[in-house]
Design a protein around this motif. Structure first.
Motif, mmCIF file in Angstrom:
data_model
loop_
_atom_site.group_PDB
_atom_site.id
_atom_site.type_symbol
_atom_site.label_atom_id
_atom_site.label_comp_id
_atom_site.label_asym_id
_atom_site.label_seq_id
_atom_site.Cartn_x
_atom_site.Cartn_y
_atom_site.Cartn_z
ATOM 1 N N ALA A 16 -29.601 92.922 63.604
ATOM 2 C CA ALA A 16 -30.071 91.656 63.038
ATOM 3 C C ALA A 16 -28.898 90.735 62.729
ATOM 4 N N ALA A 17 -27.833 91.309 62.187
ATOM 5 C CA ALA A 17 -26.655 90.500 61.875
ATOM 6 C C ALA A 17 -26.043 89.919 63.129
ATOM 7 N N LEU A 18 -26.030 90.719 64.205
ATOM 8 C CA LEU A 18 -25.452 90.230 65.455
ATOM 9 C C LEU A 18 -26.258 89.064 65.993
ATOM 10 N N LEU A 19 -27.597 89.157 65.878
ATOM 11 C CA LEU A 19 -28.429 88.051 66.337
ATOM 12 C C LEU A 19 -28.133 86.787 65.552
ATOM 13 N N VAL A 20 -27.892 86.945 64.256
ATOM 14 C CA VAL A 20 -27.572 85.785 63.445
ATOM 15 C C VAL A 20 -26.250 85.183 63.879
ATOM 16 N N LEU A 21 -25.242 86.032 64.103
ATOM 17 C CA LEU A 21 -23.932 85.547 64.506
ATOM 18 C C LEU A 21 -23.988 84.871 65.863
ATOM 19 N N GLN A 22 -24.823 85.369 66.733
ATOM 20 C CA GLN A 22 -24.938 84.771 68.055
ATOM 21 C C GLN A 22 -25.696 83.454 68.001
ATOM 22 N N GLY A 23 -26.252 83.130 66.890
ATOM 23 C CA GLY A 23 -26.972 81.886 66.775
ATOM 24 C C GLY A 23 -28.450 82.112 66.947
ATOM 25 N N CYS A 24 -28.856 83.102 67.717
ATOM 26 C CA CYS A 24 -30.251 83.413 67.964
ATOM 27 C C CYS A 24 -31.032 82.121 68.174
ATOM 28 N N SER A 25 -30.427 81.185 68.931
ATOM 29 C CA SER A 25 -30.964 79.845 69.011
ATOM 30 C C SER A 25 -32.129 79.761 69.975
ATOM 31 N N SER A 26 -32.977 78.745 69.727
ATOM 32 C CA SER A 26 -34.141 78.537 70.580
ATOM 33 C C SER A 26 -33.817 77.674 71.773
ATOM 34 N N TYR A 27 -32.541 77.231 71.880
ATOM 35 C CA TYR A 27 -32.214 76.327 72.972
ATOM 36 C C TYR A 27 -31.464 77.023 74.113
ATOM 37 N N VAL A 28 -31.464 78.334 74.140
ATOM 38 C CA VAL A 28 -30.816 79.054 75.238
ATOM 39 C C VAL A 28 -31.636 78.856 76.507
ATOM 40 N N VAL A 70 -14.588 75.940 87.418
ATOM 41 C CA VAL A 70 -13.644 75.823 86.306
ATOM 42 C C VAL A 70 -13.932 76.912 85.274
ATOM 43 N N THR A 71 -12.876 77.419 84.671
ATOM 44 C CA THR A 71 -13.019 78.452 83.651
ATOM 45 C C THR A 71 -13.295 77.804 82.293
ATOM 46 N N LYS A 72 -13.604 78.640 81.311
ATOM 47 C CA LYS A 72 -13.826 78.108 79.964
ATOM 48 C C LYS A 72 -12.556 77.468 79.411
ATOM 49 N N ASP A 73 -11.407 78.073 79.671
ATOM 50 C CA ASP A 73 -10.152 77.498 79.189
ATOM 51 C C ASP A 73 -9.909 76.125 79.810
ATOM 52 N N ALA A 89 -21.156 86.145 71.433
ATOM 53 C CA ALA A 89 -21.271 87.220 72.426
ATOM 54 C C ALA A 89 -21.204 86.650 73.831
ATOM 55 N N SER A 90 -20.056 86.027 74.174
ATOM 56 C CA SER A 90 -19.795 85.501 75.511
ATOM 57 C C SER A 90 -20.942 84.647 76.034
ATOM 58 N N PRO A 91 -21.200 83.494 75.405
ATOM 59 C CA PRO A 91 -22.313 82.643 75.837
ATOM 60 C C PRO A 91 -22.113 82.174 77.275
ATOM 61 N N ARG A 92 -23.220 81.952 77.957
ATOM 62 C CA ARG A 92 -23.191 81.534 79.352
ATOM 63 C C ARG A 92 -23.485 80.043 79.503
ATOM 64 N N GLU A 93 -23.471 79.305 78.397
ATOM 65 C CA GLU A 93 -23.659 77.857 78.489
ATOM 66 C C GLU A 93 -22.947 77.182 77.334
ATOM 67 N N PHE A 116 -22.473 78.911 83.053
ATOM 68 C CA PHE A 116 -21.454 79.749 83.658
ATOM 69 C C PHE A 116 -22.073 80.895 84.456
ATOM 70 N N ASP A 117 -21.330 81.349 85.462
ATOM 71 C CA ASP A 117 -21.772 82.512 86.223
ATOM 72 C C ASP A 117 -21.357 83.787 85.487
ATOM 73 N N LYS A 118 -21.562 84.927 86.117
ATOM 74 C CA LYS A 118 -21.279 86.205 85.457
ATOM 75 C C LYS A 118 -19.801 86.392 85.163
#
Length: 277
Positions: A16-28, A70-73, A89-93, A116-118
Motif C-alpha cells: 500500500a505504501a508503495l502504491l502511495v509513493l508511486q502516485g497511484c494516479s488515475s492519469y496513467v 531520446v533518453t530520460k536524461d 517506480a520507473s514511470p513510463r510517461e 517511453f519504451d521498455k
C-alpha cells in the motif's frame, strides 16, 4: 498462525505504501507497449496532479530537438524535470505544462506527454489540445535572416573552447568556469541592443550521436542564458546544437587521453554577432 498473519499484514502495508509513493494516479495511460505506444493516452489534471501548476515557457528549439529515442536524461536536459508527480517506480510517461505566446498577444497553455519504451527511451509524444504541436512547425524566421533596409555587415565570430567554458561534461550555468564567465562578460559588453546573436554548440565524436546533439544544444542554451543575464535581449539570440557533425580536426590517436587532447578544438561554442550599418 499469528506470525503468518503479521507477515501478511506487513507485506500488505508495504504494498500500500508503495502504491502511495508511486502516485497511484488515475492519469496513467493504458496499455503502454514495449515499443513506447499506448492504447489510450490519458492526461493528468493540472489542478489535482501537477506539482508545478504554473508550468513553463519552453525553448522551441529544445522542443524541436526532441525525437524518438531520446533518453530520460536527454529529455531532462532539453525540457527540464516533468511537471507532475510521476511516481518512483520507473514511470513510463512524463508530463509537462507548456505556455506559448500568441502572435497577436495572449498565451496558449498546452499539456505535453512523452511515453517511453521498455528501455526508457521516449518513442511517442502527445499534445493536449492536439493542435498545440503546430507551434513547432511555425518556426519564426530569425531576425538575422529577415531582409533589412540597411546593408548587413560580416558577422563578428567568437569561438570559445568548451573545455575552458565548462567543467568536464558540464552544460549548466553552475558548470561555467570562472575564465569562461569572464569571456562571456566581455562578449556581452561588446554586443549592442540592435545586434543579433547566433550561438552554436559543437562536440567531439566521443559518445553517441544523440548524446552529443543534446550536449551541444544544452551548452548553447547555457551560453544564451548567461548572455541574457548579462543584458543581451533574449529575442535577439538564436541557438542551435550541431553535435559532432562539424569537426575542426580529425584525430587517430589510440590512447584515450591523447585522443581527448587532440579532439579539443572540436569541443567548442561558436558565437556570431550580426550588426547593421
Amino acid at each position: 498462525m499469528t506470525t503468518q498473519f503479521h507477515r501478511f499484514s506487513a507485506v500488505a502495508a508495504g504494498a500500500a505504501a508503495l502504491l502511495v509513493l508511486q502516485g497511484c494516479s488515475s492519469y496513467v495511460s493504458r496499455g503502454i507497449t514495449d515499443d513506447g505506444k499506448a492504447t489510450e493516452v490519458v492526461f493528468p489534471n493540472i489542478d489535482n496532479d501537477a506539482w508545478l501548476k504554473e508550468g513553463t515557457f519552453p525553448n522551441l528549439d529544445n522542443l524541436r530537438a526532441v525525437a524518438p529515442g531520446v533518453t530520460k536524461d536527454q529529455l531532462y536536459d532539453l525540457l527540464g524535470r516533468p511537471h507532475f508527480r510521476e511516481g518512483i517506480a520507473s514511470p513510463r510517461e512524463w508530463d509537462y505544462i507548456f505556455h506559448f505566446r500568441k502572435a497577436g498577444g495572449g498565451v496558449t497553455t498546452c499539456q505535453y506527454k512523452a511515453i517511453f519504451d521498455k528501455d526508457y527511451k521516449a518513442q511517442t509524444f502527445h499534445w493536449l489540445p492536439a493542435g498545440c504541436g503546430d507551434v513547432l512547425a511555425a518556426r519564426a524566421v530569425p531576425a538575422v535572416e529577415r531582409p533589412a533596409a540597411a546593408s548587413p555587415v560580416a558577422p563578428r565570430r567568437t569561438t570559445l573552447g568548451a573545455d575552458g567554458l565548462f567543467r568536464f561534461d558540464g552544460r549548466s550555468l553552475a558548470d561555467l568556469l570562472p575564465e569562461g564567465r569572464r569571456k562571456l562578460d566581455a562578449l556581452a559588453g561588446d554586443i549592442k541592443a540592435t545586434d543579433a546573436v547566433k550561438v552554436t554548440g559543437h562536440t567531439d565524436r566521443l559518445g553517441s550521436q544523440a548524446y552529443n546533439n543534446a550536449l551541444s544544444l544544452a551548452r548553447a542554451n547555457t551560453v544564451r542564458d548567461y548572455l541574457v543575464q548579462a543584458g543581451v535581449p533574449a529575442q535577439k539570440i538564436q541557438v542551435q546544437g550541431r553535435g559532432e557533425s562539424e569537426p575542426k580536426v580529425q584525430c587517430a590517436q589510440t590512447g584515450r587521453a591523447d585522443l581527448i587532447d587532440c579532439l579539443a578544438p572540436n569541443r567548442r561554442v561558436e558565437i556570431k554577432v550580426f550588426a547593421e550599418r
